[in-house]
Design a protein around this motif. Sequence first.
Motif, PDB file in Angstrom:
ATOM      1  N   ALA A  96     -37.180 -14.369 -15.560  1.00  0.00           N
ATOM      2  CA  ALA A  96     -37.054 -13.495 -14.125  1.00  0.00           C
ATOM      3  C   ALA A  96     -35.489 -12.328 -14.497  1.00  0.00           C
ATOM      4  O   ALA A  96     -34.436 -12.960 -15.144  1.00  0.00           O
ATOM      5  CB  ALA A  96     -36.799 -13.380 -13.082  1.00  0.00           C
ATOM      6  N   VAL A  97     -35.618 -11.572 -13.505  1.00  0.00           N
ATOM      7  CA  VAL A  97     -34.165 -10.519 -13.789  1.00  0.00           C
ATOM      8  C   VAL A  97     -33.910 -10.699 -12.753  1.00  0.00           C
ATOM      9  O   VAL A  97     -34.055 -10.015 -11.456  1.00  0.00           O
ATOM     10  CB  VAL A  97     -34.048  -9.261 -15.216  1.00  0.00           C
ATOM     11  CG1 VAL A  97     -33.297  -8.263 -14.318  1.00  0.00           C
ATOM     12  CG2 VAL A  97     -34.454  -9.331 -16.663  1.00  0.00           C
ATOM     13  N   ILE A  98     -32.923 -10.242 -12.305  1.00  0.00           N
ATOM     14  CA  ILE A  98     -31.842  -9.633 -11.341  1.00  0.00           C
ATOM     15  C   ILE A  98     -30.521  -8.687 -11.891  1.00  0.00           C
ATOM     16  O   ILE A  98     -29.371  -9.458 -12.491  1.00  0.00           O
ATOM     17  CB  ILE A  98     -30.524 -10.587  -9.731  1.00  0.00           C
ATOM     18  CG1 ILE A  98     -32.090 -12.071  -9.811  1.00  0.00           C
ATOM     19  CG2 ILE A  98     -29.705 -10.119  -9.670  1.00  0.00           C
ATOM     20  CD1 ILE A  98     -31.046 -12.974  -9.300  1.00  0.00           C
ATOM     21  N   HIS A 106     -34.984  -2.828 -18.397  1.00  0.00           N
ATOM     22  CA  HIS A 106     -35.993  -3.917 -18.262  1.00  0.00           C
ATOM     23  C   HIS A 106     -37.581  -4.036 -18.162  1.00  0.00           C
ATOM     24  O   HIS A 106     -38.007  -4.896 -18.832  1.00  0.00           O
ATOM     25  CB  HIS A 106     -35.394  -5.075 -17.358  1.00  0.00           C
ATOM     26  CG  HIS A 106     -34.223  -5.631 -17.569  1.00  0.00           C
ATOM     27  ND1 HIS A 106     -33.579  -6.333 -18.396  1.00  0.00           N
ATOM     28  CD2 HIS A 106     -32.797  -5.752 -17.089  1.00  0.00           C
ATOM     29  CE1 HIS A 106     -31.870  -6.407 -18.540  1.00  0.00           C
ATOM     30  NE2 HIS A 106     -31.433  -5.828 -16.779  1.00  0.00           N
ATOM     31  N   GLN A 107     -38.000  -2.827 -17.054  1.00  0.00           N
ATOM     32  CA  GLN A 107     -39.484  -2.788 -17.331  1.00  0.00           C
ATOM     33  C   GLN A 107     -39.548  -2.447 -18.160  1.00  0.00           C
ATOM     34  O   GLN A 107     -41.031  -2.954 -18.672  1.00  0.00           O
ATOM     35  CB  GLN A 107     -39.589  -2.070 -15.866  1.00  0.00           C
ATOM     36  CG  GLN A 107     -39.190  -2.631 -14.388  1.00  0.00           C
ATOM     37  CD  GLN A 107     -37.427  -2.547 -13.669  1.00  0.00           C
ATOM     38  OE1 GLN A 107     -36.365  -2.181 -14.931  1.00  0.00           O
ATOM     39  NE2 GLN A 107     -37.498  -2.400 -12.508  1.00  0.00           N
ATOM     40  N   ASP A 113     -41.128  -9.237 -13.344  1.00  0.00           N
ATOM     41  CA  ASP A 113     -40.326  -9.455 -12.420  1.00  0.00           C
ATOM     42  C   ASP A 113     -38.864  -9.904 -12.179  1.00  0.00           C
ATOM     43  O   ASP A 113     -37.815  -9.871 -12.866  1.00  0.00           O
ATOM     44  CB  ASP A 113     -40.387 -10.856 -12.457  1.00  0.00           C
ATOM     45  CG  ASP A 113     -39.522 -12.148 -11.152  1.00  0.00           C
ATOM     46  OD1 ASP A 113     -39.237 -11.215 -10.631  1.00  0.00           O
ATOM     47  OD2 ASP A 113     -39.685 -12.734 -10.849  1.00  0.00           O
ATOM     48  N   VAL A 114     -38.636  -8.014 -11.808  1.00  0.00           N
ATOM     49  CA  VAL A 114     -36.865  -7.710 -11.901  1.00  0.00           C
ATOM     50  C   VAL A 114     -36.545  -7.301 -10.361  1.00  0.00           C
ATOM     51  O   VAL A 114     -37.106  -6.365  -9.230  1.00  0.00           O
ATOM     52  CB  VAL A 114     -37.347  -6.338 -12.554  1.00  0.00           C
ATOM     53  CG1 VAL A 114     -35.905  -6.290 -12.389  1.00  0.00           C
ATOM     54  CG2 VAL A 114     -37.574  -7.100 -14.103  1.00  0.00           C
ATOM     55  N   ALA A 115     -34.870  -7.849  -9.910  1.00  0.00           N
ATOM     56  CA  ALA A 115     -35.013  -7.347  -8.435  1.00  0.00           C
ATOM     57  C   ALA A 115     -33.763  -6.484  -8.764  1.00  0.00           C
ATOM     58  O   ALA A 115     -32.920  -6.457  -9.763  1.00  0.00           O
ATOM     59  CB  ALA A 115     -33.887  -8.851  -7.672  1.00  0.00           C
TER      60      ALA A 115
END
Length: 265
Positions: A96-98, A106-107, A113-115
Amino acid sequence: MTGRASARGSAFRPSREHRRIVFLTGAGLSARAGLPTFRGEDGLWAVHPELERAMHASALPDCIPDLWRVWPGMYAAAQRTGPTPGHRAIARMGAAVITQNVDGLHQTAGNRDVAELHGDAGRAACLGPDCTWSTKLAPGDGERAEDHGAPSLCPVCGAPTRPDVVLFDEMLPADALERAERLAREADLFVAVGTSGVVFPAAQLAPTARRAGARTVLIDVNPEDPVSARAQFDEVITGDAHDVLPQWERALNGVRSSTFLDPFD
């Protein structure tokens, strides 16, 4: 983050016991894609000081043409270059990525799962404080929304539109911040890459993860404050994330060679 260096200061690597890996990423990770960082001698603020002035919420709405002139173009440039080896390795680890970045890499690399703490330069949003309208952009050249496939006025409320990026003195998106805090609490391995992680509210994420039981790691080719970093993180790896992360991914996934998987190395 952009230099070449071997990993020093820690021999740490994740193992299969780490089932919930979460990355906090910043501008340093995308610099390999040709995107400038913001601060420093060659940073965006030094090259385009007018943009730094335009990035303050107090300059709205007068600064909107500057925002349209810069952000969609940066997003398009990132997408043309494509994700870096670091982005691809993070995606292949299933992490997962913040992210503090607004470039969508990132996408594009495959993360779902990217915030996005600072917004998305590939989208338009309404300037109206209570309006939630937004739309995907088709970035072009120019200082008008229409130059990038969006209307200048919101079709819902009639307020001006703008690139969907967070300006100075604006609150971070509440849903993204809530999601980031949840990811930090759920992590068993929390890794900061391309960012010092010392600016709030991002600075609270590594301590949050550590209090919840995660191992915390900083990867940086040249940590600005090594003493502070070693106080905040369990492991500090002095190295280029575009070398370190593909090594981690290959070890986790049992891949011997990166020739096919990392075509940009």
